[in-house]
Design an enzyme around this catalytic site. Structure first.
Site, PDB file in Angstrom:
ATOM      1  CB  VAL A  11      10.846   6.502  -6.436  1.00  0.00           C
ATOM      2  CG1 VAL A  11      11.183   5.996  -5.046  1.00  0.00           C
ATOM      3  CG2 VAL A  11      10.235   7.895  -6.347  1.00  0.00           C
ATOM      4  CE  LYS A 210       6.032  12.104  -1.271  1.00  0.00           C
ATOM      5  NZ  LYS A 210       7.195  12.824  -1.723  1.00  0.00           N
ATOM      6  CB  CYS A 266       4.512  13.982  -6.406  1.00  0.00           C
ATOM      7  SG  CYS A 266       5.659  12.613  -6.645  1.00  0.00           S
TER       8      CYS A 266
HETATM    9  N1  LIG Z   1       8.574  10.669  -9.085  1.00  0.00           N
HETATM   10  C1  LIG Z   1       8.824  11.357  -7.973  1.00  0.00           C
HETATM   11  O1  LIG Z   1       9.377  12.449  -7.988  1.00  0.00           O
HETATM   12  C2  LIG Z   1       8.425  10.777  -6.633  1.00  0.00           C
HETATM   13  C3  LIG Z   1       8.952  11.348  -5.467  1.00  0.00           C
HETATM   14  C4  LIG Z   1       8.587  10.808  -4.237  1.00  0.00           C
HETATM   15  C5  LIG Z   1       7.700   9.747  -4.189  1.00  0.00           C
HETATM   16  N2  LIG Z   1       7.176   9.238  -5.324  1.00  0.00           N
HETATM   17  C6  LIG Z   1       6.275   8.084  -5.221  1.00  0.00           C
HETATM   18  O2  LIG Z   1       7.013   6.910  -5.514  1.00  0.00           O
HETATM   19  C7  LIG Z   1       6.199   5.961  -6.224  1.00  0.00           C
HETATM   20  C8  LIG Z   1       6.841   5.612  -7.547  1.00  0.00           C
HETATM   21  O3  LIG Z   1       6.877   6.769  -8.342  1.00  0.00           O
HETATM   22  P1  LIG Z   1       7.706   6.847  -9.703  1.00  0.00           P
HETATM   23  O4  LIG Z   1       7.601   8.239 -10.192  1.00  0.00           O
HETATM   24  O5  LIG Z   1       9.043   6.234  -9.507  1.00  0.00           O
HETATM   25  O6  LIG Z   1       6.817   5.861 -10.607  1.00  0.00           O
HETATM   26  P2  LIG Z   1       7.139   5.304 -12.049  1.00  0.00           P
HETATM   27  O7  LIG Z   1       5.838   5.133 -12.726  1.00  0.00           O
HETATM   28  O8  LIG Z   1       8.198   6.148 -12.712  1.00  0.00           O
HETATM   29  O9  LIG Z   1       7.806   3.882 -11.777  1.00  0.00           O
HETATM   30  C9  LIG Z   1       7.126   2.782 -11.283  1.00  0.00           C
HETATM   31  C10 LIG Z   1       7.744   1.534 -11.917  1.00  0.00           C
HETATM   32  O10 LIG Z   1       7.230   0.384 -11.243  1.00  0.00           O
HETATM   33  C11 LIG Z   1       7.048  -0.645 -12.205  1.00  0.00           C
HETATM   34  N3  LIG Z   1       6.131  -1.657 -11.665  1.00  0.00           N
HETATM   35  C12 LIG Z   1       4.796  -1.568 -11.446  1.00  0.00           C
HETATM   36  N4  LIG Z   1       4.326  -2.724 -10.929  1.00  0.00           N
HETATM   37  C13 LIG Z   1       5.376  -3.553 -10.803  1.00  0.00           C
HETATM   38  C14 LIG Z   1       5.548  -4.887 -10.324  1.00  0.00           C
HETATM   39  N5  LIG Z   1       4.505  -5.602  -9.887  1.00  0.00           N
HETATM   40  N6  LIG Z   1       6.778  -5.436 -10.341  1.00  0.00           N
HETATM   41  C15 LIG Z   1       7.837  -4.729 -10.782  1.00  0.00           C
HETATM   42  N7  LIG Z   1       7.755  -3.461 -11.251  1.00  0.00           N
HETATM   43  C16 LIG Z   1       6.541  -2.885 -11.262  1.00  0.00           C
HETATM   44  C17 LIG Z   1       6.506   0.095 -13.413  1.00  0.00           C
HETATM   45  O11 LIG Z   1       6.647  -0.647 -14.605  1.00  0.00           O
HETATM   46  C18 LIG Z   1       7.372   1.376 -13.389  1.00  0.00           C
HETATM   47  O12 LIG Z   1       8.553   1.223 -14.159  1.00  0.00           O
HETATM   48  C19 LIG Z   1       4.814   6.619  -6.329  1.00  0.00           C
HETATM   49  O13 LIG Z   1       4.028   6.219  -5.257  1.00  0.00           O
HETATM   50  C20 LIG Z   1       5.138   8.104  -6.219  1.00  0.00           C
HETATM   51  O14 LIG Z   1       4.056   8.846  -5.711  1.00  0.00           O
HETATM   52  C21 LIG Z   1       7.540   9.713  -6.550  1.00  0.00           C
END
Ligand SMILES: NC(=O)c1ccc[n+]([C@@H]2O[C@H](COP(=O)([O-])OP(=O)(O)OC[C@H]3O[C@@H](n4cnc5c(N)ncnc54)[C@H](O)[C@@H]3O)[C@@H](O)[C@H]2O)c1
Length: 453
Positions: A11, A210, A266
């Site tokens: 995201v 969501k 998700c």
């Molecule tokens: N993946 C999807 O398709 C999707 C779609 C809609 C919503 N979401 C939501 O979005 C959010 C993120 O999902 P994602 O799939 O991108 O997660 P992800 O695990 O791919 O990415 C999260 C990133 O955040 C970083 N991170 C964690 N703590 C941190 C900090 N303190 N400082 C800086 N970086 C930090 C991690 O190292 C990781 O790279 C979740 O809540 C998810 O439910 C995901």
């Protein structure tokens, strides 16, 4: 606008790149320094179509930059997006530790007022908690300004994330004040030029929207999987039923495909988190529990079918798996049905030859020992994967698996048996190539004769 995006995952990276594409000045902050180093070199650490082009373009224009230093990354920001993970916690609720850590970090380093936006999927009330945390830390530092926190849940789909972000069906904005609302409306305006699709609502309603969206989509899938189970017992083909009901516009054609279960980062975790939210409120979420239970069962169906086919003896069998990612278009393996299958097959002593266009390296890391010992072979060629196999199992419906050369496959396999975990094949055609065919919620078709290979 000057933006910061915290978290360079699916995201965060898409959000940062797409905002940069619209001319904003974006800094993406990621705590993993290796990931930051790769991103600075223009290497995208995930597979997401179109993302590498955007990333390279905006590293070059300097519209987009990366850092692992949060204080440096948010120094001049007008809007800070939080896009860190919210995985399932021990009791099923969303684990907010990453989000709340970010809130503390922001409170300790912000030097001027800004708008903080929760893009992570978080339970109702989280934006209020984040705002309190930030402002408490600001007060401790003697700062007189305060942060405002809004909710802007993300609806992108992995595999078409850039496209979804650039042309969203809707943008949900949950803001507590008109300045935040106006600031976010302006930020999203370039993405919504043809058609106004901003939905303004309360912060809590945005947070809940969501979860309701993902829970509804998961429910559609589990409902069809349940129908498939009944169809299988009645000798009815669920694919006929799918077409029959999908043509009703009230039902629609999307998310009504029976299969071997939903996975990803998700649906599973969001359904669980919503169940936990309901429990904490003393409400019995009967439908959601059934959705989750059906999905857990559905992920075991292919193993059950294989066991049945081999009279309970999987030891020494060679099983070819096509597709490992939780869905086509991504390398994401989180909660993928393929992992349930891999675990069960390897535990039962089967040898697995798996193929996926982009997810093999992730599987190789998870199953290092099986790969080293030769129990699991990974290949990017679907034909190499079926060599000498006793059964072929289609798990993820990548386009490259849709119309393979079945005569060639029959010649390469030891036994021409096909388990179609996504019902993408025409049973008659497969049987015509000499295969035994089994789908999900479809009558078994054909016979199994040992191949000449
Ligand atoms: N993946 C999807 O398709 C999707 C779609 C809609 C919503 N979401 C939501 O979005 C959010 C993120 O999902 P994602 O799939 O991108 O997660 P992800 O695990 O791919 O990415 C999260 C990133 O955040 C970083 N991170 C964690 N703590 C941190 C900090 N303190 N400082 C800086 N970086 C930090 C991690 O190292 C990781 O790279 C979740 O809540 C998810 O439910 C995901």
């Amino acid at each position: 606008m000057r933006l910061s995006v915290i978290g360079a995952g699916y995201v965060g990276l898409v959000t940062a790149s797409c905002f940069a594409e619209m001319g904003n000045q974006v800094i993406c902050i990621e705590r993993d320094p290796f990931r930051v180093a790769r991103l600075k070199r223009g290497e995208v650490p995930i597979y997401e179509p179109g993302l590498d082009t955007l990333l390279k373009a905006h590293l070059a224009t300097e519209q987009l930059s990366f850092t692992s230093d949060l204080a440096e990354g948010v120094r001049d920001a007008e809007v800070v997006f939080i896009a860190v993970g919210t995985p399932t916690g021990e009791d099923g609720s969303a684990d907010l530790s990453h989000v709340l850590t970010v809130a503390d970090q922001l409170g300790r380093c912000l030097t001027s007022a800004c708008l903080v936006v929760d893009k992570s999927t978080v339970p109702v009330g989280t934006a209020e908690r984040v705002e309190q945390r930030i402002n408490q830390r600001l007060a401790e530092r003697g700062m007189t300004f305060r942060a405002r926190v809004a909710s802007n849940p993300e609806f992108l789909k992995e595999g078409s994330a850039v496209e979804d972000f650039m042309r969203p069906d809707r943008v949900v904005l949950g803001c507590a004040d008109s300045d935040s609302r106006e600031q976010l409306r302006r930020l999203y305006a370039p993405f919504l030029r043809n058609h106004e699709r901003v939905l303004h609502m309360s912060v809590r309603a945005a947070e809940f929207t969501k979860y309701a969206a993902n829970a509804f989509l998961a429910t559609k899938i589990s409902f069809m999987n349940e129908m498939a189970g009944i169809c299988a017992r009645l000798g009815v083909d669920i694919e006929d039923v799918r077409r029959g009901i999908g043509s009703d516009r009230r039902i629609g054609t999307h998310f009504i495909y029976a299969g071997c279960g939903y996975g990803g980062s998700c649906f599973p975790k969001d359904v669980r988190a919503l169940i936990r939210t309901a429990e904490l409120e003393g409400f019995e979420p009967g439908i959601l529990r059934a959705v989750e239970a059906r999905n857990a069962l559905q992920k075991t169906l292919l193993v059950q079918a294989l066991r049945e086919h081999f009279n309970g003896h999987l030891q020494g069998r060679v099983v070819a798996l096509w597709g490992l990612a939780f869905k086509p278009g991504t390398d994401d393996l989180r909660e993928a049905p393929s992992l349930v299958l891999l675990d069960a097959l390897l535990a039962a002593g089967a040898r697995v030859q798996a193929c996926d266009p982009v997810a093999c390296s992730g599987v190789a890391r998870r199953y290092e020992e099986a790969v080293t010992s030769g129990k699991l072979k990974l290949d990017e060629s679907p034909y190499a994967a079926v060599g000498g196999a006793d059964a072929l199992v289609l798990v993820t419906e990548w386009k490259q698996f849709r119309q393979p050369d079945f005569s060639r496959i029959r010649g390469l396999m030891r036994m021409p048996v096909l388990f179609d975990g996504r019902n993408i094949y025409d049973p008659e055609e497969i049987v015509g190539h000499g295969f035994l065919y089994r789908g999900i919620g479809r009558p078994q078709a054909g016979h199994c004769k040992a191949s000449a290979a």
